[in-house]
Design a protein around this motif. Structure first.
Motif, PDB file in Angstrom:
ATOM      1  N   GLN A 162       0.844  -1.194   0.000  1.00 23.35           N
ATOM      2  CA  GLN A 162       0.000   0.000   0.000  1.00 23.35           C
ATOM      3  C   GLN A 162       0.883   1.249   0.000  1.00 23.35           C
ATOM      4  OE1 GLN A 162      -2.683  -0.964   3.475  1.00 23.35           O
ATOM      5  NE2 GLN A 162      -4.271  -0.687   1.933  1.00 23.35           N
ATOM      6  N   PRO A 163       0.634   2.178  -0.889  1.00 24.14           N
ATOM      7  CA  PRO A 163       1.513   3.360  -0.984  1.00 24.14           C
ATOM      8  C   PRO A 163       1.341   4.368   0.144  1.00 24.14           C
ATOM      9  CG  PRO A 163      -0.278   3.511  -2.579  1.00 24.14           C
ATOM     10  CD  PRO A 163      -0.368   2.149  -1.967  1.00 24.14           C
ATOM     11  N   ILE A 164       0.214   4.318   0.863  1.00 23.64           N
ATOM     12  CA  ILE A 164      -0.031   5.275   1.952  1.00 23.64           C
ATOM     13  C   ILE A 164      -0.089   4.518   3.270  1.00 23.64           C
ATOM     14  CG2 ILE A 164      -1.543   7.089   2.845  1.00 23.64           C
ATOM     15  CD1 ILE A 164      -2.756   7.296   0.002  1.00 23.64           C
ATOM     16  N   ARG A 165       0.838   4.858   4.186  1.00 24.09           N
ATOM     17  CA  ARG A 165       0.904   4.167   5.482  1.00 24.09           C
ATOM     18  C   ARG A 165       1.261   5.215   6.534  1.00 24.09           C
ATOM     19  NH1 ARG A 165       4.119   2.178   1.968  1.00 24.09           N
ATOM     20  NH2 ARG A 165       5.980   2.671   3.177  1.00 24.09           N
ATOM     21  N   GLY A 166       0.227   5.818   7.091  1.00 18.41           N
ATOM     22  CA  GLY A 166       0.490   6.948   7.972  1.00 18.41           C
ATOM     23  C   GLY A 166      -0.365   6.977   9.218  1.00 18.41           C
ATOM     24  N   HIS A 167      -0.046   7.950  10.083  1.00 18.96           N
ATOM     25  CA  HIS A 167      -0.747   8.102  11.355  1.00 18.96           C
ATOM     26  C   HIS A 167      -0.882   9.579  11.701  1.00 18.96           C
ATOM     27  CE1 HIS A 167      -0.299   3.816  11.896  1.00 18.96           C
ATOM     28  NE2 HIS A 167       0.985   3.945  11.586  1.00 18.96           N
ATOM     29  N   GLN A 168      -2.022   9.917  12.287  1.00 23.75           N
ATOM     30  CA  GLN A 168      -2.277  11.294  12.719  1.00 23.75           C
ATOM     31  C   GLN A 168      -1.654  11.503  14.097  1.00 23.75           C
ATOM     32  OE1 GLN A 168      -6.298  12.995  14.080  1.00 23.75           O
ATOM     33  NE2 GLN A 168      -6.282  13.473  11.892  1.00 23.75           N
ATOM     34  N   LEU A 169      -0.819  12.537  14.212  1.00 25.90           N
ATOM     35  CA  LEU A 169      -0.127  12.844  15.470  1.00 25.90           C
ATOM     36  C   LEU A 169      -0.406  14.299  15.846  1.00 25.90           C
ATOM     37  CD1 LEU A 169       3.372  11.237  14.652  1.00 25.90           C
ATOM     38  CD2 LEU A 169       1.368  10.118  15.643  1.00 25.90           C
ATOM     39  N   GLY A 170      -1.669  14.614  16.048  1.00 19.84           N
ATOM     40  CA  GLY A 170      -2.089  16.000  16.225  1.00 19.84           C
ATOM     41  C   GLY A 170      -1.633  16.622  17.536  1.00 19.84           C
ATOM     42  N   TYR A 171      -0.934  17.716  17.429  1.00 17.68           N
ATOM     43  CA  TYR A 171      -0.455  18.487  18.595  1.00 17.68           C
ATOM     44  C   TYR A 171      -1.595  19.377  19.059  1.00 17.68           C
ATOM     45  CZ  TYR A 171       2.861  21.504  21.200  1.00 17.68           C
ATOM     46  OH  TYR A 171       3.558  22.217  22.157  1.00 17.68           O
ATOM     47  N   ARG A 172      -2.443  18.821  19.956  1.00 12.66           N
ATOM     48  CA  ARG A 172      -3.623  19.551  20.404  1.00 12.66           C
ATOM     49  C   ARG A 172      -4.034  19.038  21.782  1.00 12.66           C
ATOM     50  NH1 ARG A 172      -9.015  17.084  17.542  1.00 12.66           N
ATOM     51  NH2 ARG A 172      -8.488  14.883  17.689  1.00 12.66           N
ATOM     52  N   GLU A 202       0.272  12.941   9.803  1.00  5.55           N
ATOM     53  CA  GLU A 202      -0.766  13.953   9.632  1.00  5.55           C
ATOM     54  C   GLU A 202      -0.902  14.763  10.917  1.00  5.55           C
ATOM     55  OE1 GLU A 202      -4.642  13.424   7.262  1.00  5.55           O
ATOM     56  OE2 GLU A 202      -5.207  12.925   9.331  1.00  5.55           O
ATOM     57  N   THR A 203      -1.029  16.076  10.779  1.00  5.54           N
ATOM     58  CA  THR A 203      -1.281  16.924  11.935  1.00  5.54           C
ATOM     59  C   THR A 203      -2.564  17.720  11.713  1.00  5.54           C
ATOM     60  OG1 THR A 203       0.006  18.818  11.134  1.00  5.54           O
ATOM     61  CG2 THR A 203       1.187  17.132  12.398  1.00  5.54           C
ATOM     62  N   ILE A 204      -2.907  18.542  12.719  1.00  7.74           N
ATOM     63  CA  ILE A 204      -4.169  19.275  12.716  1.00  7.74           C
ATOM     64  C   ILE A 204      -3.857  20.757  12.942  1.00  7.74           C
ATOM     65  CG2 ILE A 204      -6.476  19.398  13.756  1.00  7.74           C
ATOM     66  CD1 ILE A 204      -6.025  16.542  14.753  1.00  7.74           C
ATOM     67  N   PRO A 205      -3.371  21.445  11.935  1.00  9.11           N
ATOM     68  CA  PRO A 205      -2.896  22.810  12.155  1.00  9.11           C
ATOM     69  C   PRO A 205      -3.975  23.877  12.154  1.00  9.11           C
ATOM     70  CG  PRO A 205      -2.529  22.181   9.888  1.00  9.11           C
ATOM     71  CD  PRO A 205      -3.105  20.978  10.568  1.00  9.11           C
ATOM     72  N   LEU A 206      -5.121  23.591  11.527  1.00  6.29           N
ATOM     73  CA  LEU A 206      -6.187  24.591  11.418  1.00  6.29           C
ATOM     74  C   LEU A 206      -7.421  24.092  12.154  1.00  6.29           C
ATOM     75  CD1 LEU A 206      -5.661  25.460   7.640  1.00  6.29           C
ATOM     76  CD2 LEU A 206      -4.724  26.651   9.625  1.00  6.29           C
ATOM     77  N   GLY A 207      -8.520  24.776  12.032  1.00  2.90           N
ATOM     78  CA  GLY A 207      -9.709  24.430  12.797  1.00  2.90           C
ATOM     79  C   GLY A 207      -9.763  25.239  14.083  1.00  2.90           C
ATOM     80  N   ASP A 208     -10.665  24.825  14.971  1.00  2.00           N
ATOM     81  CA  ASP A 208     -10.823  25.563  16.223  1.00  2.00           C
ATOM     82  C   ASP A 208      -9.565  25.458  17.079  1.00  2.00           C
ATOM     83  OD1 ASP A 208     -13.379  26.201  15.474  1.00  2.00           O
ATOM     84  OD2 ASP A 208     -14.280  24.481  16.511  1.00  2.00           O
ATOM     85  N   TYR A 233      13.068  13.177   7.041  1.00  2.00           N
ATOM     86  CA  TYR A 233      12.917  11.733   6.919  1.00  2.00           C
ATOM     87  C   TYR A 233      12.346  11.326   5.564  1.00  2.00           C
ATOM     88  CZ  TYR A 233      14.281  10.981  11.731  1.00  2.00           C
ATOM     89  OH  TYR A 233      15.020  10.911  12.901  1.00  2.00           O
ATOM     90  N   GLY A 234      12.024  12.300   4.733  1.00  3.88           N
ATOM     91  CA  GLY A 234      11.556  12.002   3.392  1.00  3.88           C
ATOM     92  C   GLY A 234      10.187  11.363   3.339  1.00  3.88           C
ATOM     93  N   ILE A 235       9.367  11.570   4.388  1.00  5.65           N
ATOM     94  CA  ILE A 235       8.022  10.997   4.394  1.00  5.65           C
ATOM     95  C   ILE A 235       6.998  12.094   4.106  1.00  5.65           C
ATOM     96  CG2 ILE A 235       8.685   9.152   5.959  1.00  5.65           C
ATOM     97  CD1 ILE A 235       7.297  10.690   8.226  1.00  5.65           C
ATOM     98  N   ASP A 236       5.789  11.689   3.809  1.00 12.44           N
ATOM     99  CA  ASP A 236       4.751  12.643   3.419  1.00 12.44           C
ATOM    100  C   ASP A 236       4.172  13.348   4.639  1.00 12.44           C
ATOM    101  OD1 ASP A 236       5.146  11.859   0.845  1.00 12.44           O
ATOM    102  OD2 ASP A 236       3.321  10.658   0.681  1.00 12.44           O
ATOM    103  N   TYR A 237       3.901  14.635   4.449  1.00 11.47           N
ATOM    104  CA  TYR A 237       3.269  15.435   5.493  1.00 11.47           C
ATOM    105  C   TYR A 237       1.849  15.752   5.059  1.00 11.47           C
ATOM    106  CZ  TYR A 237       2.399  19.281   8.784  1.00 11.47           C
ATOM    107  OH  TYR A 237       1.870  20.094   9.758  1.00 11.47           O
ATOM    108  N   TRP A 238       0.875  15.254   5.843  1.00 14.26           N
ATOM    109  CA  TRP A 238      -0.543  15.492   5.611  1.00 14.26           C
ATOM    110  C   TRP A 238      -1.062  16.468   6.667  1.00 14.26           C
ATOM    111  CZ3 TRP A 238      -4.264  12.394   2.618  1.00 14.26           C
ATOM    112  CH2 TRP A 238      -3.674  11.402   1.819  1.00 14.26           C
ATOM    113  N   VAL A 239      -2.100  17.200   6.313  1.00 14.19           N
ATOM    114  CA  VAL A 239      -2.779  18.028   7.310  1.00 14.19           C
ATOM    115  C   VAL A 239      -4.282  17.772   7.230  1.00 14.19           C
ATOM    116  CG1 VAL A 239      -1.046  19.824   7.501  1.00 14.19           C
ATOM    117  CG2 VAL A 239      -2.797  20.029   5.734  1.00 14.19           C
ATOM    118  N   TRP A 240      -4.886  17.665   8.392  1.00 14.54           N
ATOM    119  CA  TRP A 240      -6.346  17.497   8.544  1.00 14.54           C
ATOM    120  C   TRP A 240      -6.916  18.875   8.819  1.00 14.54           C
ATOM    121  CZ3 TRP A 240      -9.774  17.902  12.852  1.00 14.54           C
ATOM    122  CH2 TRP A 240     -10.984  17.228  12.738  1.00 14.54           C
ATOM    123  N   THR A 241      -7.719  19.410   7.891  1.00 14.86           N
ATOM    124  CA  THR A 241      -8.138  20.808   7.981  1.00 14.86           C
ATOM    125  C   THR A 241      -9.654  20.937   7.827  1.00 14.86           C
ATOM    126  OG1 THR A 241      -7.678  21.073   5.610  1.00 14.86           O
ATOM    127  CG2 THR A 241      -5.932  21.694   7.134  1.00 14.86           C
TER     128      THR A 241
END
Length: 779
Positions: A162-172, A202-208, A233-241
């Motif tokens: 699978q090309p996408i293998r990630g985890h959300q690590l939201g600083y909140r 994936e992080t959560i930079p926007l929203g409330d 680390y050459g990995i993808d950075y996703w954001v949940w917005t």
């Protein structure tokens, strides 16, 4: 005797020497030098070398030097599959096409030996592949003090399925640990995930705004720093917005676009933007889709290759149809793909309706135990009340099955996670995303070898499997809980060097916690049974005295508590985990966002009998006008779970007291968490199902039956498919509804009870009607 012993010794010696000839001696890497290809791309090249050096040094006190030439007898060579040679030495090649080491992120690890040199090649399809190859070496090598070995023969090649293998690590603030991390902790955690094949964060930079008193730096700065780490680390950075603003208003749209653009501009790396359609938010796709097209234009100013994704979470049928109609008519090139998350249409339906040019990503909730996509099956009431939604929850075997069911329908996943408590689950998903056929025990063995040491690889894996098994079935009859506890206590005493290892402490803490609840439930339920015996004497000794004696007895759970030594250990480990990894196990001491966010310490002594409810009920009874009324109510209380010969009772969400319930997952424990988790409702009322199914056999066809139901709101009951009308219909918690069963239904001695779901889309989900208790009473 001596000859026999000598003969056996010779056989053993021969077998050992044969094994060495067939399989080779371990490769000793203790004096290795690293040689890296110029083809590797910076800064990932430097990161890969640093990961190898630092992680080996932590475990062995050996620091591999970096060289530009073949000047040592043992070399770890890092190369790209397209390289022909490295410093004049030919890079090993295999004949054929479509080889794993030639596919994106793939790698091959192979050893070559000559008289004066041993080379361990890590050959990646790309620089990221080399980094993942280093991860494979690190998690499978045997590392002890001043020693590192690899087993031979060594020729292994693989690439991810699978090309996408990630985890959300939201600083909140909502997270139960991430908000307490500094950049150094984030880097180490991301590195650990990469070692196990993770390629996205994936992080959560926007929203409330969701600030925490534990923040080490501002969320704006941390999200930029995480972007920088992903670049290193050459990995993808996703954001949940998410967007909660009304996008039908041009002014609101513009404000959201400007805010997003400012963030995009600040990011050194950004690969994907995920917009959750309706969780949160109420916007219609007619407004969302044009907004996302504009968002994509702003995004590509700064990150031309980044993609925009959307989920259909919370969309009703009309909104879903509108979305697919829009795709059919417009085929928007700006849309990268669709995410399936909690509240989305089913994964299979989404892949079927989604045009092939769009990718499909899963958003699995691997962090929660109830009120989630994948609730615990057959989970005991004691765990639901004390561990709740977000406790330490290694579920590798369950999640391996869940991943397998969705893997062929998606291009991968970025999981929903709210803390480090689900660490085993993250590694399970990452490794299964790499190879869906990978055995769970192999994953756990690598996990324990890497984090706890080679000597604990198998034992640790067995211990994690045992912890998962401890959560299956009635807690009072699950004999494995005590066995698991003794197993982990032994490991704990034998491995004091791991007392600073937060992963180790979480697992040891789970074994203590499970055992504590196991023993408490047996003890506290026994006290309640004894109290009910006293209530049966109320007519002889008087209601006042019966209530006083019964309450004194059930309160011995607090006045004469058991296993205080285990409780003290739980308190200590919770404190240690807060100090080492920021795990927030209660609100008051460790600043958890609320009582549902992993607060296992806060609920460690939550009642496992009905002493709080009984105390409140007894106060009400004392206010009644005459003794007859008091005795009638005491009869209902004492016989709540014992309705008499030929009658049946089911506490529908208590696996120990629900013999007729056929559903195995529970819709929630929301009532239990009212009033900050300190509700005083009866235990059976604190847990519920929305659509339970019950089946009865061996009924008396000559008798008449009624069904009594307790819960909240409506109970649209059907018996053998026939809707029943109530004779009593009270809707409050703990109140009763009653229905007469037509005698024709029970003539075959069997009966199936189901509940229709009322239309309650206007209500918040926590207010939905639900069922807690069901009685079938023989009249």
């Amino acid at each position: 005797m001596k000859k026999t012993y000598l003969f056996k010794a010779l056989i053993v010696s021969f077998l050992l020497s044969s094994h060495a000839l067939l399989f080779g001696q371990p490769i000793d890497l203790s004096k290795s030098t690293i040689l890296a290809s110029p083809s590797l791309v910076s800064p990932v090249k430097e990161t890969a070398i640093r990961v190898l050096q630092e992680e080996v040094a932590k475990r062995t006190s050996i620091t591999f030097p970096l060289s530009k030439h073949w000047d040592k007898s043992t070399i770890i060579a890092l190369a790209i599959s397209k390289d022909e040679n490295l410093d004049g030495v030919k890079v090993p090649k295999r004949a054929g096409t479509n080889l794993p080491e030639d596919k994106s992120e793939g790698y091959r690890i192979v050893s070559e030996k000559s008289k004066d040199k041993t080379i361990v090649w890590i050959i990646g399809a790309d620089t990221r592949g080399v980094l993942f190859g280093i991860g494979k070496l690190l998690r499978t090598a045997t590392m002890t003090n001043h020693k590192i070995n690899l087993e031979e023969p060594l020729d292994f090649a693989t690439s991810p399925m699978q090309p996408i293998r990630g985890h959300q690590l939201g600083y909140r603030n909502h997270a139960n640990s991430y908000d307490a991390w500094d950049v150094k902790k984030y880097e180490q955690y991301i590195r650990d995930l990469v070692v196990f094949g993770t390629n996205a964060v994936e992080t959560i930079p926007l929203g409330d705004r969701d600030d925490s008193v534990l923040f080490t730096i501002s969320p704006e700065e941390m999200n930029i720093r995480i972007s920088e780490l992903c670049a290193l680390y050459g990995i993808d950075y996703w954001v949940w917005t998410p967007v909660s603003a009304d996008l039908s208003l041009a002014s609101k749209q513009e404000a959201e676009l400007n805010r997003a653009e400012a963030f995009y501009k600040s990011c050194p790396k950004l690969d994907n933007v995920f917009f959750p359609g309706g969780d949160p938010g109420e916007n219609h796709p007619r407004d969302v889709l044009p907004f996302l097209q504009k968002l994509n234009d702003r995004l590509h100013k700064y990150h031309p290759g980044a993609g925009v994704w959307i989920s259909l979470q919370g969309f009703n049928a009309e909104k879903i149809d509108y979305f697919y109609s829009y795709l059919e008519k417009n085929s928007p090139a700006w849309l990268k793909g669709v995410v399936t998350g909690p509240g989305s249409p089913p994964i299979a339906e989404t892949r079927f309706r989604l045009p092939k040019q769009y990718m499909h990503r899963n958003y699995p909730d691997i962090t929660h135990n109830v009120r989630c996509d994948y609730p615990m099956q057959n989970w005991d009431q004691a765990y639901m009340l004390t561990i709740g939604r977000e406790g330490i929850n290694p579920r590798p075997n369950q999640y391996a099955k869940i991943h397998a069911a969705s893997a062929k329908l998606t291009d991968g996943f970025v999981s929903y996670s709210d803390g480090c408590h689900d660490d085993v689950n993250k590694v399970t998903w990452s490794m299964k995303g790499w190879d869906t056929e990978l055995d769970v025990n192999e994953i756990l063995t690598d996990y324990c070898r890497y984090f706890f040491g080679s000597s604990l690889a198998k034992k640790g894996a067995d211990g994690i499997n045992a912890l998962e098994h401890d959560w299956s079935g009635p807690i009072t009859t699950n004999g494995s809980i005590e066995t698991t506890f003794e197993f982990w206590k032994k490991l704990e005493s034998e491995n004091p060097q791991l007392l600073t290892n937060w992963r180790w402490k979480m697992l040891v803490l789970r074994s203590y916690y499970d055992t504590y609840q196991h023993r408490r439930k047996i003890y506290e339920q026994k006290l309640e049974r004894q109290a009910n015996k006293i209530l049966r004497t109320a007519a002889e000794i008087g209601s006042e005295k019966a209530m006083s004696l019964a309450l004194e007895l059930v309160n011995q759970a607090e006045t004469k508590p058991i296993n205080t030594d285990i409780h003290q250990k739980i308190v200590k480990y919770c404190d240690d985990l807060f100090k080492t990894i920021g795990l927030q196990t209660d609100v008051e001491h460790y600043h958890a966002a609320n009582s549902q966010r992993g607060c296992i310490l806060q609920f460690v002594n939550y009642p496992l009998n009905n002493r709080w409810w009984l105390a409140d009920e007894f106060k009400k009874i004392k206010l009644m006008s005459n003794e007859a009324q008091k005795l009638d109510r005491l009869t209902i209380i004492r016989d709540w779970e014992n309705p008499g010969p030929g009658s049946f009772y089911d506490d529908v969400s208590n696996i120990e007291s629900s013999p007729h319930v056929k559903t195995t997952s529970y819709d929630g424990t929301d009532v239990a968490w009212w009033n900050g988790g300190n509700t005083r409702e009866r235990l059976s009322s604190q847990l519920f199902q929305i659509e339970p199914i019950l089946e009865y056999n061996d009924l008396d066809f000559t008798s008449k039956y009624i069904i009594r139901v307790s819960g909240l709101g409506d109970a649209l009951i059907r018996v053998d498919g026939e809707r029943l009308e109530p004779t009593v219909y009270n809707k409050g918690i703990g109140e009763f509804k009653a229905f007469v069963i037509p005698r024709a239904i029970t003539q075959d001695g069997k009966m199936r009870v189901t509940f229709d779901r009322p239309e309650e889309s206007h209500l918040r989900w926590s207010k939905y009607s639900h069922i807690s208790d069901v009685w079938l009473i023989k009249k």
